[in-house]
Design an enzyme around this catalytic site. Sequence first.
Site, short mmCIF file in Angstrom:
data_model
loop_
_atom_site.label_atom_id
_atom_site.label_comp_id
_atom_site.label_asym_id
_atom_site.label_seq_id
_atom_site.Cartn_x
_atom_site.Cartn_y
_atom_site.Cartn_z
N ASN A 5 86.93 35.36 12.45
CA ASN A 5 87.30 36.44 13.37
C ASN A 5 86.55 37.72 12.95
OD1 ASN A 5 88.55 38.53 14.73
ND2 ASN A 5 90.63 37.85 14.32
N HIS A 48 87.58 36.34 22.68
CA HIS A 48 87.64 36.82 21.29
C HIS A 48 87.87 35.61 20.39
CE1 HIS A 48 88.71 38.82 17.70
NE2 HIS A 48 90.02 38.73 17.84
N CYS A 53 90.68 44.38 17.82
CA CYS A 53 89.77 43.33 18.30
C CYS A 53 89.43 43.45 19.79
CB CYS A 53 90.38 41.95 18.05
SG CYS A 53 90.65 41.64 16.32
#
Length: 348
Positions: free
Chosen positions: A284, A254, A114
Amino acid sequence: MKNYGNIVGWGKFIPEKSLTNEDFEAYLDTSDEWIYARTGIRVRHVVNQEEQTSQMAADAAKEALRMAGLRGHDLDLIILATSSPDYLTPPISSQVQHALGAKKTAAFTLVTGCTGFIYALATAQQFISTGAYKRILVIGAELISRWLDYNDRSTCILFGDGAGAVILEATEKQSGVMSFVLGSDGSKAEHLILPGGGSKHPPSHEMLENNLHYLKMNGNEVFRFATRILGSSLREAIREAGLEPEDIDLFIPHQANQRIIDSAARQAGLPPEKVFINIENYGNTSAASIPIALCEALESGRAKIGDTLAFVAFGAGLTWAAAVVKIIEREEQPRKSIWKLPILRWFS
Ligand code: ACO
């Protein structure tokens, strides 16, 4: 004279198909209430059978190129951050380079989970500051849904698919990545892992029978790690840029978990009104989450040209990354091109 990489174009791709918390409620032991309270997610978008990571990445990149008034062959380098490529080989970055008509442009794939988009931005900035390259396309694209066990309620509710892209262009005016903090701790690798399909557990009947082709996560450990590392790396990036928290116009983290975002903002001294959150609508999307959020922030006016932005992420590895980025007015508009006419753009 130092070169900076100002962001002059941005674009995103979100698959049309969506999965709501109610869709999970219908077959899993879960609830909209639990998911929203623990994560902040209500909806995530997932690809259909025909869509691939390369196509999402190329679509986001085409939007960024159109916005910047550039074409594929104007690019010197493409960096594609993803953990979910179409194939193990060839590199997806070359597939996207071809799809953009960026003939012979250097391209590589960057894999840090990520945190990939921030790692890629920091890398792009190095090529620009040395004077090696002038225009770099940075993409974050992920298609995690194909590696999820939709019977594992602790992972399947979290992730969505999508892509976001930005173009960095060299300028002598201070802009782009003002500072960055990157880190990794491989001792925690097993907390977020896709065990099958690589050299350790190559494809086999046994691999499939043991469900090694699905993403495994120790949510509590990842959560603890994120809440420990994000606030301090964000503070460090702000300090490295020679700034104070109040100098940050918008914090774009994020989008993994609303509670993790709140904790990072609190620890870095950033008030809620300066935090951009869109996790509710996308879940996500791993390396795509910051560029998608950046696009939305700029499109909605929450972020503006002239703003100083702060990014922070954590991910598989485990890795972490933070950056302070300033977007300034572009000095010189690109040449007027007949390719900008809508009818011709379709062929470009
Ligand atoms: N619905 C209902 N109950 C659930 C669900 C669900 N979807 N998922 C787990 N539970 C249950 C658990 O089984 C557990 O039950 P038990 O007490 O009977 O054993 C209970 O809820 C509590 O579980 P916890 O894991 O302690 O719940 P927590 O509050 O930690 O939330 C979560 C779990 C949301 C996964 C959280 O740990 C988290 O967000 N972690 C970080 C994950 C993350 O961001 N990963 C991405 C990393 S980035 C990358 O690179 C991909």
